[in-house]
Write a protein that holds these residues in place. Structure first.
Motif, mmCIF file in Angstrom:
data_model
loop_
_atom_site.group_PDB
_atom_site.id
_atom_site.type_symbol
_atom_site.label_atom_id
_atom_site.label_comp_id
_atom_site.label_asym_id
_atom_site.label_seq_id
_atom_site.Cartn_x
_atom_site.Cartn_y
_atom_site.Cartn_z
ATOM 1 N N UNK A 1 -2.854 15.485 1.353
ATOM 2 C CA UNK A 1 -3.517 14.416 2.107
ATOM 3 C C UNK A 1 -2.817 13.065 1.893
ATOM 4 N N UNK A 2 -2.390 12.802 0.663
ATOM 5 C CA UNK A 2 -1.686 11.542 0.381
ATOM 6 C C UNK A 2 -0.394 11.459 1.193
ATOM 7 N N UNK A 3 0.281 12.588 1.319
ATOM 8 C CA UNK A 3 1.546 12.614 2.065
ATOM 9 C C UNK A 3 1.320 12.312 3.548
ATOM 10 N N UNK A 4 0.229 12.828 4.101
ATOM 11 C CA UNK A 4 -0.117 12.498 5.491
ATOM 12 C C UNK A 4 -0.316 10.995 5.645
ATOM 13 N N UNK A 5 -1.007 10.403 4.668
ATOM 14 C CA UNK A 5 -1.299 8.972 4.740
ATOM 15 C C UNK A 5 -0.033 8.136 4.525
ATOM 16 N N UNK A 6 0.871 8.602 3.670
ATOM 17 C CA UNK A 6 2.165 7.919 3.495
ATOM 18 C C UNK A 6 2.833 7.743 4.864
ATOM 19 N N UNK A 7 2.858 8.805 5.630
ATOM 20 C CA UNK A 7 3.517 8.748 6.937
ATOM 21 C C UNK A 7 2.759 7.846 7.908
ATOM 22 N N UNK A 8 1.435 7.917 7.872
ATOM 23 C CA UNK A 8 0.634 7.069 8.774
ATOM 24 C C UNK A 8 0.813 5.585 8.449
ATOM 25 N N UNK A 9 0.829 5.262 7.158
ATOM 26 C CA UNK A 9 0.992 3.856 6.753
ATOM 27 C C UNK A 9 2.386 3.358 7.161
ATOM 28 N N UNK A 10 3.413 4.179 6.887
ATOM 29 C CA UNK A 10 4.786 3.779 7.240
ATOM 30 C C UNK A 10 4.921 3.572 8.750
ATOM 31 N N UNK A 11 4.316 4.451 9.519
ATOM 32 C CA UNK A 11 4.444 4.345 10.974
ATOM 33 C C UNK A 11 3.585 3.211 11.548
ATOM 34 N N UNK A 12 2.533 2.828 10.831
ATOM 35 C CA UNK A 12 1.781 1.641 11.237
ATOM 36 C C UNK A 12 2.654 0.390 11.068
ATOM 37 N N UNK B 1 0.835 -1.202 0.000
ATOM 38 C CA UNK B 1 0.000 0.000 0.000
ATOM 39 C C UNK B 1 0.874 1.258 0.000
ATOM 40 N N UNK B 2 1.924 1.258 0.816
ATOM 41 C CA UNK B 2 2.833 2.399 0.904
ATOM 42 C C UNK B 2 3.464 2.712 -0.456
ATOM 43 N N UNK B 3 3.906 1.678 -1.151
ATOM 44 C CA UNK B 3 4.527 1.865 -2.470
ATOM 45 C C UNK B 3 3.533 2.519 -3.433
ATOM 46 N N UNK B 4 2.285 2.061 -3.393
ATOM 47 C CA UNK B 4 1.252 2.643 -4.260
ATOM 48 C C UNK B 4 0.987 4.103 -3.902
ATOM 49 N N UNK B 5 0.947 4.392 -2.613
ATOM 50 C CA UNK B 5 0.757 5.785 -2.181
ATOM 51 C C UNK B 5 1.888 6.680 -2.682
ATOM 52 N N UNK C 1 9.326 0.012 7.089
ATOM 53 C CA UNK C 1 8.683 0.478 5.854
ATOM 54 C C UNK C 1 9.694 0.591 4.711
ATOM 55 N N UNK C 2 9.240 0.272 3.494
ATOM 56 C CA UNK C 2 10.078 0.525 2.312
ATOM 57 C C UNK C 2 10.353 2.021 2.257
ATOM 58 N N UNK C 3 11.584 2.378 1.888
ATOM 59 C CA UNK C 3 11.928 3.798 1.915
ATOM 60 C C UNK C 3 12.844 4.176 0.754
#
Ligand SMILES: [Fe+2]
Length: 159
Positions: free
Chosen positions: A62-73, A26-30, A81-83
């Motif tokens: 908004x996508x950038x906020x979710x990128x961080x939330x997904x990575x931190x989950x 999901x993170x990669x897609x974001x 997280x892939x980086x």
């Protein structure tokens, strides 16, 4: 539950690992979708420039906020997280969208991208529910609800 079989938040390690893998997809897609949306923001031309330029900024922020939330989950589950962009490009189902300047094509690119995210998040939600991972499940269901509404609005724009 012994601490050999569970992670720091009491989830079975075997299911946490599978969830982290799905979250990394999901993170990669974001990340790819985020850069596509920045491209739309930069490259869009035409009479609706000001409206679309601003809307695309709202969406990529908004996508950038979710990128961080997904990575931190992923980190919360005990994984990394892939980086690297090279990894994102390999894993992402959403493809890079380059040189798009037509407003409708930009919005169509957004609809397609959100459809991929929603689909992945539905799979994630079901996987998280099976693993009793309420934290990941609620993240996924929040994103699904928000993005389904966004798809409706983008389609309304497209007529
Ligand atoms: Fe800008």
């Amino acid at each position: 539950m012994s601490d050999i079989d569970t992670n720091a938040i009491g989830l079975y390690t075997s299911s946490a690992e599978q969830l982290a893998e799905k979250l990394n997809t999901l993170l990669a897609n974001y990340q790819v979708f985020y850069m596509n949306t920045r491209g739309y923001h930069w490259n869009v031309k035409g009479e609706q420039f000001f409206e679309l330029h601003a809307k695309f900024e709202e969406i990529y922020t908004d996508l950038l906020t979710k990128v961080d939330e997904v990575a931190e989950r992923i980190l919360t589950l005990g994984y990394q997280p892939l980086h690297a962009y090279s990894d994102y490009a390999k894993v992402s189902q959403i493809q890079e969208d380059k040189q798009v300047a037509d407003g409708k094509q930009c919005v169509q690119g957004l609809v397609k991208g959100f459809q991929v995210l929603i689909e992945l998040q539905r799979e994630l939600l079901s996987q998280a529910s099976d693993a009793d991972d309420e934290g990941t499940a609620s993240l996924a269901s929040d994103y699904i609800r928000e993005q389904e509404k966004t798809v409706w609005m983008l389609n309304a724009y497209l007529g």
